[in-house]
Design a protein around this motif. Sequence first.
Motif, PDB file in Angstrom:
ATOM      1  N   PRO A  60       0.834  -1.216   0.000  1.00 42.79           N
ATOM      2  CA  PRO A  60       0.000   0.000   0.000  1.00 42.79           C
ATOM      3  C   PRO A  60       0.864   1.260   0.000  1.00 42.79           C
ATOM      4  CG  PRO A  60      -0.774  -1.565   1.650  1.00 42.79           C
ATOM      5  CD  PRO A  60       0.548  -2.086   1.158  1.00 42.79           C
ATOM      6  N   HIS A  61       0.291   2.346  -0.487  1.00 38.32           N
ATOM      7  CA  HIS A  61       0.974   3.638  -0.556  1.00 38.32           C
ATOM      8  C   HIS A  61      -0.049   4.697  -0.196  1.00 38.32           C
ATOM      9  CE1 HIS A  61       2.925   7.172  -2.401  1.00 38.32           C
ATOM     10  NE2 HIS A  61       4.056   6.492  -2.343  1.00 38.32           N
ATOM     11  N   PHE A  62       0.384   5.770   0.467  1.00 35.49           N
ATOM     12  CA  PHE A  62      -0.592   6.751   0.965  1.00 35.49           C
ATOM     13  C   PHE A  62      -1.276   7.535  -0.153  1.00 35.49           C
ATOM     14  CE2 PHE A  62       2.799   9.723   0.240  1.00 35.49           C
ATOM     15  CZ  PHE A  62       2.191  10.964   0.086  1.00 35.49           C
ATOM     16  N   SER A  63      -0.673   7.595  -1.342  1.00 34.70           N
ATOM     17  CA  SER A  63      -1.277   8.400  -2.403  1.00 34.70           C
ATOM     18  C   SER A  63      -1.546   7.624  -3.695  1.00 34.70           C
ATOM     19  CB  SER A  63      -0.393   9.616  -2.711  1.00 34.70           C
ATOM     20  OG  SER A  63       0.867   9.223  -3.211  1.00 34.70           O
ATOM     21  N   HIS A  64      -1.383   6.320  -3.659  1.00 33.06           N
ATOM     22  CA  HIS A  64      -1.643   5.476  -4.832  1.00 33.06           C
ATOM     23  C   HIS A  64      -2.346   4.194  -4.406  1.00 33.06           C
ATOM     24  CE1 HIS A  64       0.987   7.426  -7.898  1.00 33.06           C
ATOM     25  NE2 HIS A  64       1.664   7.830  -6.835  1.00 33.06           N
ATOM     26  N   TYR A  65      -3.086   3.613  -5.352  1.00 31.85           N
ATOM     27  CA  TYR A  65      -3.568   2.252  -5.141  1.00 31.85           C
ATOM     28  C   TYR A  65      -2.394   1.285  -5.192  1.00 31.85           C
ATOM     29  CZ  TYR A  65      -8.603   3.197  -5.708  1.00 31.85           C
ATOM     30  OH  TYR A  65      -9.891   3.617  -5.554  1.00 31.85           O
ATOM     31  N   GLY A  66      -2.418   0.325  -4.275  1.00 31.35           N
ATOM     32  CA  GLY A  66      -1.570  -0.839  -4.374  1.00 31.35           C
ATOM     33  C   GLY A  66      -2.292  -1.932  -5.148  1.00 31.35           C
TER      34      GLY A  66
END
Length: 255
Positions: free
Chosen positions: A198-204
């Motif tokens: 996961p990433h705070f500004s992108h979909y994982g």
Amino acid sequence: MRVTVLGAGSSAGTPVIGCQCAVCHSDNPKNKRSRCSSLITMDDGTNILIDTSPDFKMQAMRESIDKIDAVLYTHHHADHCHGMDDLRAYCQKYKKAIPIFANQNTMSELKLKFQYAIREETKFWETPVLHAQIVNQLFNIGSHEVIPLPVIHGRMEILGYRIGRFAYITDVSEIPDSTLELLQGIDTLMLDCLRFEPHFSHYGFKQSLAMAEKINPKRTFLIHMTHDIEYDAVSDSLPEHVFLAYDGLKLQINN
């Protein structure tokens, strides 16, 4: 219409400078990802570009792009706009300004970065000549309707775009319910999928697959991928109707 994926990579591209991983050293051309951008070619020949990545010149030459009629900007981050200066070649060739479309925040940032290019034309064409168009609702490029798709990228609202039954959403961490309504009935979706974690500004990866299932287009192509994602191995694990995009991919879309 036809959609050409100019670049399917994330901000660093793949291979990544100095990286020794297997994906960065892969011989598979589908693991070579330039920065994210796509071209929409309408049936009347209108060319609509989505973003100008830092790799745009290379992409344009690779695909023999003869003209650009308009540019849709998703947001102002470097990997999506720093190829703007290469639009100069088209302005010089046709002696014509190119309209660029974005939301208010993105356009304000683009004007700060590229003040010299977002201007009225003169008798000289030594720089790009780009006409700013701020959009927040359905608009037209010629006879073609374009629907802006507000999405969240970290703490910032940016835009995806829908034309006919095709939709393009990059750099997304949340899709509001109001935007999901605008996605009803699409056949083809291009969707952000940065990496496995996961990433705070992108979909994982898992988020992308879940959203593809929720929107339920006939086919989804994952874009904006890092070197975390190896083309063959991940392709073999994908559900039916979900695919990895790659540089040079061409899709015919019936509207």
